[in-house]
Every structure is written in structure tokens, then in C-alpha cells.
Design a protein around this motif. Structure first.
Motif, PDB file in Angstrom:
ATOM      1  N   ALA A   1      -8.403   4.504  -2.563  1.00  0.00           N
ATOM      2  CA  ALA A   1      -9.512   3.636  -2.087  1.00  0.00           C
ATOM      3  C   ALA A   1     -10.204   2.952  -3.216  1.00  0.00           C
ATOM      4  O   ALA A   1      -9.886   3.294  -4.333  1.00  0.00           O
ATOM      5  N   ASN A   2     -10.894   1.926  -2.740  1.00  0.00           N
ATOM      6  CA  ASN A   2     -11.766   1.026  -3.733  1.00  0.00           C
ATOM      7  C   ASN A   2     -12.987   1.557  -4.186  1.00  0.00           C
ATOM      8  O   ASN A   2     -13.361   2.596  -3.789  1.00  0.00           O
ATOM      9  N   ALA A   3     -13.698   1.009  -4.772  1.00  0.00           N
ATOM     10  CA  ALA A   3     -15.142   1.431  -5.241  1.00  0.00           C
ATOM     11  C   ALA A   3     -15.921   1.687  -4.280  1.00  0.00           C
ATOM     12  O   ALA A   3     -16.708   2.552  -4.641  1.00  0.00           O
ATOM     13  N   ALA A   4     -15.681   0.926  -3.121  1.00  0.00           N
ATOM     14  CA  ALA A   4     -16.721   0.818  -2.041  1.00  0.00           C
ATOM     15  C   ALA A   4     -16.249   1.956  -1.004  1.00  0.00           C
ATOM     16  O   ALA A   4     -17.025   2.228  -0.109  1.00  0.00           O
ATOM     17  N   GLY A   5     -15.311   2.557  -1.591  1.00  0.00           N
ATOM     18  CA  GLY A   5     -14.730   3.905  -0.727  1.00  0.00           C
ATOM     19  C   GLY A   5     -13.913   3.411   0.496  1.00  0.00           C
ATOM     20  O   GLY A   5     -13.519   4.167   1.387  1.00  0.00           O
ATOM     21  N   GLN A   6     -13.215   2.120   0.411  1.00  0.00           N
ATOM     22  CA  GLN A   6     -12.577   1.572   1.662  1.00  0.00           C
ATOM     23  C   GLN A   6     -11.037   2.132   1.259  1.00  0.00           C
ATOM     24  O   GLN A   6     -10.702   1.902   0.232  1.00  0.00           O
ATOM     25  N   GLU A   7     -10.504   2.866   2.313  1.00  0.00           N
ATOM     26  CA  GLU A   7      -9.147   3.496   2.215  1.00  0.00           C
ATOM     27  C   GLU A   7      -8.233   2.551   2.580  1.00  0.00           C
ATOM     28  O   GLU A   7      -8.433   1.962   3.692  1.00  0.00           O
ATOM     29  N   ARG A   8      -6.963   2.461   1.998  1.00  0.00           N
ATOM     30  CA  ARG A   8      -6.029   1.516   2.399  1.00  0.00           C
ATOM     31  C   ARG A   8      -4.566   2.105   1.977  1.00  0.00           C
ATOM     32  O   ARG A   8      -4.425   3.064   1.108  1.00  0.00           O
ATOM     33  N   THR A   9      -3.607   1.892   2.415  1.00  0.00           N
ATOM     34  CA  THR A   9      -2.195   2.536   2.162  1.00  0.00           C
ATOM     35  C   THR A   9      -1.223   1.241   2.168  1.00  0.00           C
ATOM     36  O   THR A   9      -1.431   0.171   2.785  1.00  0.00           O
ATOM     37  N   ALA A  10      -0.297   1.526   1.198  1.00  0.00           N
ATOM     38  CA  ALA A  10       0.553   0.441   0.705  1.00  0.00           C
ATOM     39  C   ALA A  10       1.792   1.016   0.582  1.00  0.00           C
ATOM     40  O   ALA A  10       2.042   2.412  -0.107  1.00  0.00           O
ATOM     41  N   SER A  11       3.039   0.574   1.309  1.00  0.00           N
ATOM     42  CA  SER A  11       4.310   1.097   0.784  1.00  0.00           C
ATOM     43  C   SER A  11       4.866   0.207  -0.425  1.00  0.00           C
ATOM     44  O   SER A  11       4.903  -1.193  -0.103  1.00  0.00           O
ATOM     45  N   ILE A  12       5.690   0.809  -1.467  1.00  0.00           N
ATOM     46  CA  ILE A  12       6.049   0.014  -2.605  1.00  0.00           C
ATOM     47  C   ILE A  12       7.442  -0.471  -2.157  1.00  0.00           C
ATOM     48  O   ILE A  12       8.444   0.590  -2.246  1.00  0.00           O
ATOM     49  N   VAL A  13       7.761  -1.629  -2.050  1.00  0.00           N
ATOM     50  CA  VAL A  13       9.255  -1.949  -1.467  1.00  0.00           C
ATOM     51  C   VAL A  13       9.658  -3.127  -2.493  1.00  0.00           C
ATOM     52  O   VAL A  13       8.982  -3.567  -3.593  1.00  0.00           O
ATOM     53  N   GLY A  14      11.045  -3.844  -2.278  1.00  0.00           N
ATOM     54  CA  GLY A  14      11.451  -4.850  -2.826  1.00  0.00           C
ATOM     55  C   GLY A  14      10.803  -6.065  -2.662  1.00  0.00           C
ATOM     56  O   GLY A  14      10.311  -6.189  -1.621  1.00  0.00           O
ATOM     57  N   THR A  15      11.334  -6.903  -3.548  1.00  0.00           N
ATOM     58  CA  THR A  15      10.432  -8.368  -3.264  1.00  0.00           C
ATOM     59  C   THR A  15      11.082  -9.206  -2.228  1.00  0.00           C
ATOM     60  O   THR A  15      10.388  -9.877  -1.678  1.00  0.00           O
ATOM     61  N   ASP A  16      12.330  -8.543  -1.800  1.00  0.00           N
ATOM     62  CA  ASP A  16      12.786  -9.348  -0.313  1.00  0.00           C
ATOM     63  C   ASP A  16      12.274  -8.499   0.784  1.00  0.00           C
ATOM     64  O   ASP A  16      12.673  -8.989   1.974  1.00  0.00           O
ATOM     65  N   GLU A  17      11.604  -7.519   0.602  1.00  0.00           N
ATOM     66  CA  GLU A  17      11.023  -6.828   1.839  1.00  0.00           C
ATOM     67  C   GLU A  17       9.568  -6.826   2.027  1.00  0.00           C
ATOM     68  O   GLU A  17       8.973  -6.261   2.892  1.00  0.00           O
ATOM     69  N   VAL A  18       8.795  -7.704   1.401  1.00  0.00           N
ATOM     70  CA  VAL A  18       7.236  -7.862   1.282  1.00  0.00           C
ATOM     71  C   VAL A  18       7.138  -7.986   2.843  1.00  0.00           C
ATOM     72  O   VAL A  18       7.492  -8.882   3.491  1.00  0.00           O
ATOM     73  N   ASP A  19       6.003  -7.374   3.649  1.00  0.00           N
ATOM     74  CA  ASP A  19       5.539  -7.581   4.828  1.00  0.00           C
ATOM     75  C   ASP A  19       4.080  -7.095   4.801  1.00  0.00           C
ATOM     76  O   ASP A  19       3.822  -6.009   4.993  1.00  0.00           O
ATOM     77  N   LEU A  20       3.086  -7.912   4.457  1.00  0.00           N
ATOM     78  CA  LEU A  20       1.725  -7.488   4.424  1.00  0.00           C
ATOM     79  C   LEU A  20       1.163  -7.066   5.752  1.00  0.00           C
ATOM     80  O   LEU A  20       0.290  -6.108   5.699  1.00  0.00           O
ATOM     81  N   ASP A  21       1.685  -7.482   6.936  1.00  0.00           N
ATOM     82  CA  ASP A  21       1.242  -7.124   7.966  1.00  0.00           C
ATOM     83  C   ASP A  21       1.573  -5.357   8.334  1.00  0.00           C
ATOM     84  O   ASP A  21       1.070  -4.775   8.964  1.00  0.00           O
TER      85      ASP A  21
END
Length: 195
Positions: free
Chosen positions: A115-135
Motif C-alpha cells: 500500500a502507498n501512503a494514501a492507502g491504495q493497495e497494489r500487487t506486483a509479481s517480481i519477474v525477470g527482465t524478459d517477462e515484464v508485463d505491466l498489464d
């Protein structure tokens, strides 16, 4: 090169790790599938067009030949790139059992809810540089957010140094599991041989 510019590493110095390509099983499979497509379908189709165009006479003014040769260079460059990335791959399976700190801290392959300072929650998976998919919320371990989340655990506050400024994030959850990677899809029809 003059002797003054060369240096031999000392025995106790660790080897440079710049060429390692951390990747998940799905990401490695996608790279292999793309290389296989280029080698077995795309490149042979372009070679056939170039051979046909070469048989038509003057190559200097033959657009099919000129374009085909350029496309062939692009394909060969991509094949070389993919081959190097596959050879440098260090497979990290996010589904592999983990113990100790590796089970509760965020490392390569972790999915982190924060969560950021405003309380908005997000989720991110940590992958390799060839696998980045922001969608799909898949970020590189080398990105500013990936670096900020690395080694964090539930309840930790981390500082994100991004181009837009500095932000404090609170880690809410760290988990490991399958990270779905978009598979390589062959282009359809005649577009397969175009850039």
C-alpha cells in the motif's frame, strides 16, 4: 590496448554476474518458443522470398530482395539475442518450496501486496527482465519498484526511489506461487514475415 588499461582480477574477487538472466519457467519457455518459431518458420519463409527475388535480376533496384535481406538481418539479430538470453538464463521457480527467510521475504518470484501512503493497495509479481508485463502486474527485479520490494517482509516500510519522486510503501503480504506468463503466439498469416 596498452598494458596500463588491463587488470587481472584477484583470486578472492567474485566473478562479475552481469550476464545472468534470472527467469521463471514460463518466461524461459516463451523465449524458447519464439526462437523456435523464428528458426523453423519465419526465417525459412523470408529466405524463400529472398531467393525468389534474387532470381528476378538486378538486385540493386529489387524491393523484394532489399526488404527481404533487411528482414533476414532483423530475424538473425533477434535469434542471436534470444540465444544469448536463453544461454544466460538462471531458472528460478516461484513454486519451489522455501524455508526460513526465503519463505517470508520478497525475492525473485515473489508476489507482493503493498500500500502507498494514501492507502491504495497494489500487487506486483517480481519477474525477470524478459517477462515484464505491466498489464499483469509483473515487474522486473531490476526496476525501481522491484529493487525497493526485494528482501522486504510483511509489515515492512520500503522507500521507492522512482523518476517521479520518492514514496514510502508498506508491504502487506509476501507470497510465492505460480506466476502466469503470457505464452509466445505466432503471428497469423502473411504478417508472420513482416516486422
Amino acid at each position: 590496448m596498452r598494458k596500463g588499461f588491463t587488470r587481472r582480477p584477484k583470486a578472492e574477487e567474485p566473478a562479475a554476474n552481469h550476464g545472468t538472466n534470472y527467469i521463471t519457467p514460463g518466461g524461459l519457455e516463451r523465449l524458447k518458443d519464439e526462437r523456435h518459431f523464428l528458426l523453423t518458420k519465419d526465417r525459412p519463409a523470408v529466405v524463400e522470398v529472398v531467393a525468389w527475388a534474387a532470381g528476378n535480376g538486378d538486385r540493386s533496384e529489387n524491393a523484394d530482395y532489399q526488404y527481404g535481406k533487411r528482414r533476414l538481418r532483423q530475424i538473425d539479430g533477434r535469434i542471436r539475442f534470444l540465444t544469448k538470453r536463453i544461454e544466460a538464463a538462471e531458472l528460478v521457480d516461484p513454486e519451489a518450496p522455501r524455508t526460513g527467510q526465503r519463505a517470508v521475504r520478497a525475492f525473485f518470484g515473489a508476489t507482493v501486496r503493498y500500500a502507498n501512503a494514501a492507502g491504495q493497495e497494489r500487487t506486483a509479481s517480481i519477474v525477470g527482465t524478459d517477462e515484464v508485463d505491466l498489464d499483469r502486474n509483473q515487474i522486473s527485479w531490476a526496476s525501481p519498484l522491484g529493487r525497493a520490494l526485494m528482501k522486504s517482509a510483511e509489515g515492512d516500510d520500503v522507500v521507492l526511489h522512482a523518476p517521479g519522486g520518492t514514496e514510502t510503501l508498506t508491504v502487506l503480504e509476501v507470497r510465492y506461487g505460480r506466476i502466469p506468463v503470457e505464452p509466445f503466439r505466432e503471428p497469423a498469416g502473411p504478417e508472420a514475415a513482416t516486422p
